[in-house]
Write a protein that holds these residues in place. Structure first.
Motif, PDB file in Angstrom:
ATOM      1  N   ALA A  55      55.173  56.075  42.748  1.00 28.45           N
ATOM      2  CA  ALA A  55      55.039  57.514  43.009  1.00 28.45           C
ATOM      3  C   ALA A  55      53.644  57.868  43.514  1.00 28.45           C
ATOM      4  O   ALA A  55      52.646  57.367  43.004  1.00 28.45           O
TER       5      ALA A  55
ATOM      6  N   LYS B  67      62.347  57.885  48.865  1.00 28.49           N
ATOM      7  CA  LYS B  67      63.001  58.121  47.592  1.00 28.49           C
ATOM      8  C   LYS B  67      62.299  59.233  46.836  1.00 28.49           C
ATOM      9  O   LYS B  67      61.070  59.270  46.771  1.00 28.49           O
ATOM     10  N   GLU B  68      63.098  60.143  46.305  1.00 25.51           N
ATOM     11  CA  GLU B  68      62.593  61.200  45.444  1.00 25.51           C
ATOM     12  C   GLU B  68      63.532  61.299  44.258  1.00 25.51           C
ATOM     13  O   GLU B  68      64.749  61.222  44.408  1.00 25.51           O
ATOM     14  N   CYS B  69      62.973  61.440  43.091  1.00 25.48           N
ATOM     15  CA  CYS B  69      63.801  61.612  41.900  1.00 25.48           C
ATOM     16  C   CYS B  69      63.350  62.869  41.170  1.00 25.48           C
ATOM     17  O   CYS B  69      62.317  63.457  41.504  1.00 25.48           O
TER      18      CYS B  69
ATOM     19  N   ILE C 146      59.842  57.363  33.870  1.00 27.11           N
ATOM     20  CA  ILE C 146      60.421  57.757  35.145  1.00 27.11           C
ATOM     21  C   ILE C 146      61.510  56.807  35.629  1.00 27.11           C
ATOM     22  O   ILE C 146      62.417  57.228  36.332  1.00 27.11           O
ATOM     23  N   SER C 147      61.464  55.540  35.239  1.00 26.61           N
ATOM     24  CA  SER C 147      62.520  54.610  35.665  1.00 26.61           C
ATOM     25  C   SER C 147      63.869  54.973  35.048  1.00 26.61           C
ATOM     26  O   SER C 147      64.908  54.572  35.554  1.00 26.61           O
TER      27      SER C 147
ATOM     28  N   ILE D 196      59.482  63.796  41.833  1.00 27.50           N
ATOM     29  CA  ILE D 196      58.543  62.695  42.044  1.00 27.50           C
ATOM     30  C   ILE D 196      58.953  61.981  43.316  1.00 27.50           C
ATOM     31  O   ILE D 196      60.114  61.608  43.482  1.00 27.50           O
ATOM     32  N   ARG D 197      57.981  61.782  44.212  1.00 31.05           N
ATOM     33  CA  ARG D 197      58.292  61.178  45.505  1.00 31.05           C
ATOM     34  C   ARG D 197      57.457  59.917  45.734  1.00 31.05           C
ATOM     35  O   ARG D 197      56.281  59.874  45.432  1.00 31.05           O
ATOM     36  N   GLU D 198      58.119  58.908  46.314  1.00 32.25           N
ATOM     37  CA  GLU D 198      57.425  57.673  46.671  1.00 32.25           C
ATOM     38  C   GLU D 198      56.632  57.863  47.958  1.00 32.25           C
ATOM     39  O   GLU D 198      56.857  58.811  48.703  1.00 32.25           O
TER      40      GLU D 198
ATOM     41  N   CYS E 132      63.744  56.740  39.253  1.00 37.04           N
ATOM     42  CA  CYS E 132      62.478  56.639  39.971  1.00 37.04           C
ATOM     43  C   CYS E 132      62.052  55.172  39.941  1.00 37.04           C
ATOM     44  O   CYS E 132      62.359  54.455  38.992  1.00 37.04           O
TER      45      CYS E 132
END
Length: 156
Positions: free
Chosen positions: A64, A41-43, A54-55, A34-36, A59
């Motif tokens: 996202a 930031k990617e998680c 996701i947090s 998942i990317r912002e 993330c």
């Protein structure tokens, strides 16, 4: 080499071959990246069955914009949700996008990533990317930057 030494080496070889099976099982599930929006930031969320807030995976909630699937087996349904609670994803509270992997394994391109808003706007039953079929979506507001939860279901 004597029979006893050979037997001990054989046991060591068999024992070490079994090591890492838990790791391999985890890797076998695949990963959802998942990317912002600003790509700062990617998680990653494991594609294991269940709800994934996701947090809980480092993330940022509601930031996202794009996702990438990596090495996910076929016949896995992934639903992206706008809303969550402490227990998981909230059905019917906001927008939802459900996709299904139809290739084994399914890995989508690194670039460009799949845009959540583009996935949402695709008609149901259409291929979004090779190996990814859109099942359904639910209206519930702006999709861009609003992802909070991901549900993974096997053989739904």
């Amino acid at each position: 080499m004597g029979h006893i030494q050979f037997f001990i080496i054989l046991l060591i070889g068999v024992g070490s071959a079994g090591c890492g099976t838990v790791e391999n099982a985890t890797n076998a599930a695949g990963t959802i990246f998942i990317r912002e929006k600003d790509i700062s930031k990617e998680c990653s969320v494991p594609a294991t069955p269940g709800d994934h807030v996701i947090s809980n995976y480092d993330c940022t909630n509601d930031q996202a914009y794009t996702v990438r699937l990596y090495d996910i087996p076929s016949a896995v349904n992934i639903t992206f949700f706008d809303d969550k609670n402490s227990d998981g994803c909230l059905d019917g509270e906001g927008w939802e996008i459900e996709v299904r992997t139809i290739k084994n394994p399914t890995t989508t391109p690194q670039e460009p990533r799949m845009s959540l808003s583009a996935m949402y706007s695709q008609p149901n039953g259409e291929i979004i990317e090779p190996g990814v079929l859109k099942i359904r979506s639910r209206n519930g507001g702006d999709v861009s930057g609003k992802l909070s939860c991901v549900r993974v279901e096997n053989d739904k």
